[in-house]
Each structure stands twice: as structure tokens, then as C-alpha cells.
Write a protein that holds these residues in place. Structure first.
Motif, PDB file in Angstrom:
ATOM      1  N   GLN A  35       0.746  -1.322  -0.057  1.00  0.00           N
ATOM      2  CA  GLN A  35      -0.054  -0.018   0.065  1.00  0.00           C
ATOM      3  C   GLN A  35       1.000   1.348  -0.038  1.00  0.00           C
ATOM      4  N   ASN A  36       2.154   1.376   0.806  1.00  0.00           N
ATOM      5  CA  ASN A  36       2.891   2.531   0.871  1.00  0.00           C
ATOM      6  C   ASN A  36       3.430   2.710  -0.517  1.00  0.00           C
ATOM      7  N   PHE A  37       3.846   1.327  -1.346  1.00  0.00           N
ATOM      8  CA  PHE A  37       4.396   1.714  -2.696  1.00  0.00           C
ATOM      9  C   PHE A  37       3.339   2.245  -3.662  1.00  0.00           C
ATOM     10  N   HIS A  38       2.140   1.724  -3.635  1.00  0.00           N
ATOM     11  CA  HIS A  38       0.839   2.204  -4.190  1.00  0.00           C
ATOM     12  C   HIS A  38       0.724   3.674  -4.295  1.00  0.00           C
ATOM     13  N   TRP A  39       0.991   3.956  -3.258  1.00  0.00           N
ATOM     14  CA  TRP A  39       0.617   5.389  -2.935  1.00  0.00           C
ATOM     15  C   TRP A  39       1.904   6.328  -3.452  1.00  0.00           C
ATOM     16  N   ASN A  40       3.055   5.749  -3.436  1.00  0.00           N
ATOM     17  CA  ASN A  40       4.378   6.590  -3.572  1.00  0.00           C
ATOM     18  C   ASN A  40       4.960   6.241  -4.874  1.00  0.00           C
ATOM     19  N   VAL A  41       4.500   5.398  -5.543  1.00  0.00           N
ATOM     20  CA  VAL A  41       5.452   4.892  -6.793  1.00  0.00           C
ATOM     21  C   VAL A  41       5.188   6.307  -7.982  1.00  0.00           C
ATOM     22  N   THR A  42       6.428   6.413  -8.441  1.00  0.00           N
ATOM     23  CA  THR A  42       6.507   7.349  -9.704  1.00  0.00           C
ATOM     24  C   THR A  42       7.228   6.751 -10.800  1.00  0.00           C
ATOM     25  N   GLY A  43       7.164   7.500 -11.817  1.00  0.00           N
ATOM     26  CA  GLY A  43       8.034   7.082 -12.994  1.00  0.00           C
ATOM     27  C   GLY A  43       7.254   6.475 -14.254  1.00  0.00           C
ATOM     28  N   ALA A  45       6.713   3.710 -15.426  1.00  0.00           N
ATOM     29  CA  ALA A  45       5.745   2.694 -15.139  1.00  0.00           C
ATOM     30  C   ALA A  45       4.640   2.885 -14.115  1.00  0.00           C
ATOM     31  N   PHE A  46       4.446   3.963 -13.761  1.00  0.00           N
ATOM     32  CA  PHE A  46       3.640   4.408 -12.725  1.00  0.00           C
ATOM     33  C   PHE A  46       2.306   3.563 -12.660  1.00  0.00           C
ATOM     34  N   GLY A  47       1.510   3.820 -13.918  1.00  0.00           N
ATOM     35  CA  GLY A  47       0.220   2.970 -14.103  1.00  0.00           C
ATOM     36  C   GLY A  47       0.370   1.535 -13.904  1.00  0.00           C
ATOM     37  N   PRO A  48       1.070   0.908 -14.554  1.00  0.00           N
ATOM     38  CA  PRO A  48       0.956  -0.703 -14.336  1.00  0.00           C
ATOM     39  C   PRO A  48       1.452  -0.868 -12.948  1.00  0.00           C
ATOM     40  N   LEU A  49       2.615  -0.217 -12.456  1.00  0.00           N
ATOM     41  CA  LEU A  49       2.887  -0.528 -10.838  1.00  0.00           C
ATOM     42  C   LEU A  49       1.770  -0.220  -9.940  1.00  0.00           C
ATOM     43  N   HIS A  50       1.300   1.200  -9.989  1.00  0.00           N
ATOM     44  CA  HIS A  50       0.196   1.418  -8.974  1.00  0.00           C
ATOM     45  C   HIS A  50      -0.762   0.436  -9.093  1.00  0.00           C
ATOM     46  N   GLU A  51      -1.190  -0.205 -10.122  1.00  0.00           N
ATOM     47  CA  GLU A  51      -2.240  -1.247 -10.240  1.00  0.00           C
ATOM     48  C   GLU A  51      -1.794  -2.478  -9.691  1.00  0.00           C
TER      49      GLU A  51
END
Length: 156
Positions: A35-43, A45-51
Motif C-alpha cells: 500500500q505504501n508503494f501504491h501511494w508513492n510509486v512514480t516514474g 511505469a507508474f500506471g502498471p505498478l500502481h495497479e
């Protein structure tokens, strides 16, 4: 000999519950990690990693409940405090911010730890003839191995 929860000895319940509480603790920490990574991922690949991170934490949230309810089904105490889970868990929290690759690597390692913990819990259950717990552990272990594969694939 296969046994139901009611037929397990006190020693068997204690050993199985300890193994399952380990899995619950690690699942809880991995849930928050995702959940932390879901909130804070950037770059890029944001879309697929967020999902993907959301898929992982939603899966893990349900898994915590399934594992804890199995502990209760064998008439043992399910650890329910964050402090207790953090103390017990072999999965660590991620401190600070990190790159998308660091997030993926940390979550991959958490999935591999969970798969190993659940394999051990399943073996403990099998040694006591508790095939229902063994089955739950096998199913969860396979899920964590699949998530580890998904994450590893992003790093190649």
C-alpha cells in the motif's frame, strides 16, 4: 491420519497457530508495504505498478483474515496487534522513499519470504494431519510465488 480442527492435540494447535501467526504477521507487513508503494510509486511505469501494488495489497488484506480465521478455527489466539506483527515479521517495513525498482525489489523479497513461511506452515500442519490448514498454506504460498514472479519480471 487426517484430522479436523476439533481433533488436533493441544501441542498440534500450538505449533500450527504459531506458524500461522508468523504468516499473518508477514502478510500484514507486506500489505502495508504494497500500500505504501501504491501511494508513492512514480516514474514511467507508474500506471502498471500502481495497479499491481493495489492488486497485491487487496489480496493480502483478505489473506490476513483467512489465515487469522483459520487460527481461530483451531481454537488458538490470532495475533492482532501491529506491534506484535512487526516484532514477529521477517518482512520489514520500507523506510523513506525509493525508486520504482527499489520498491519492486523489496516487495518481491517480501513475496518470497511469505511463500517460504507458508511452505513451512503447511509442512507443520501436514505433520499433524491438518490437511485443511495445509491446503490454505499451499494456496497462499502459490499466490505469493506468482506475485514474486510478476515483480521479478519487472526487474529484467
Amino acid at each position: 491420519m487426517t484430522q479436523t480442527a476439533a481433533a488436533l492435540s493441544t501441542d498440534a494447535r500450538t505449533e500450527i497457530a504459531d506458524a500461522l501467526n508468523q504468516a499473518v504477521a508477514e502478510t500484514a507487513v507486506a500489505t502495508m508495504l504494497a500500500q505504501n508503494f501504491h501511494w508513492n510509486v512514480t516514474g514511467m511505469a507508474f500506471g502498471p505498478l500502481h495497479e499491481l501494488f493495489q492488486q497485491i495489497y487487496e489480496d493480502h488484506f483478505v489473506a490476513q483474515d483467512d489465515l487469522a480465521e483459520r487460527i481461530r478455527a483451531i481454537d488458538a489466539h490470532a495475533e492482532g496487534t501491529l506491534a506484535g506483527m512487526l516484532k514477529r515479521s521477517k518482512v520489514s517495513e520500507f523506510q523513506g522513499s525509493g525508486s520504482d525498482r527499489e520498491m519492486i525489489k523489496a516487495l518481491q523479497e517480501a513475496q518470497e519470504t511469505l511463500a517460504a513461511t507458508l511452505a513451512g506452515a503447511g509442512a507443520t500442519a501436514a505433520a499433524h494431519g491438518d490437511t485443511l490448514t495445509e491446503d490454505l498454506c499451499i494456496e497462499r504460498g502459490q499466490t505469493h510465488e506468482k506475485f514474486a514472479w510478476f515483480l521479478r519480471s519487472h526487474l529484467r
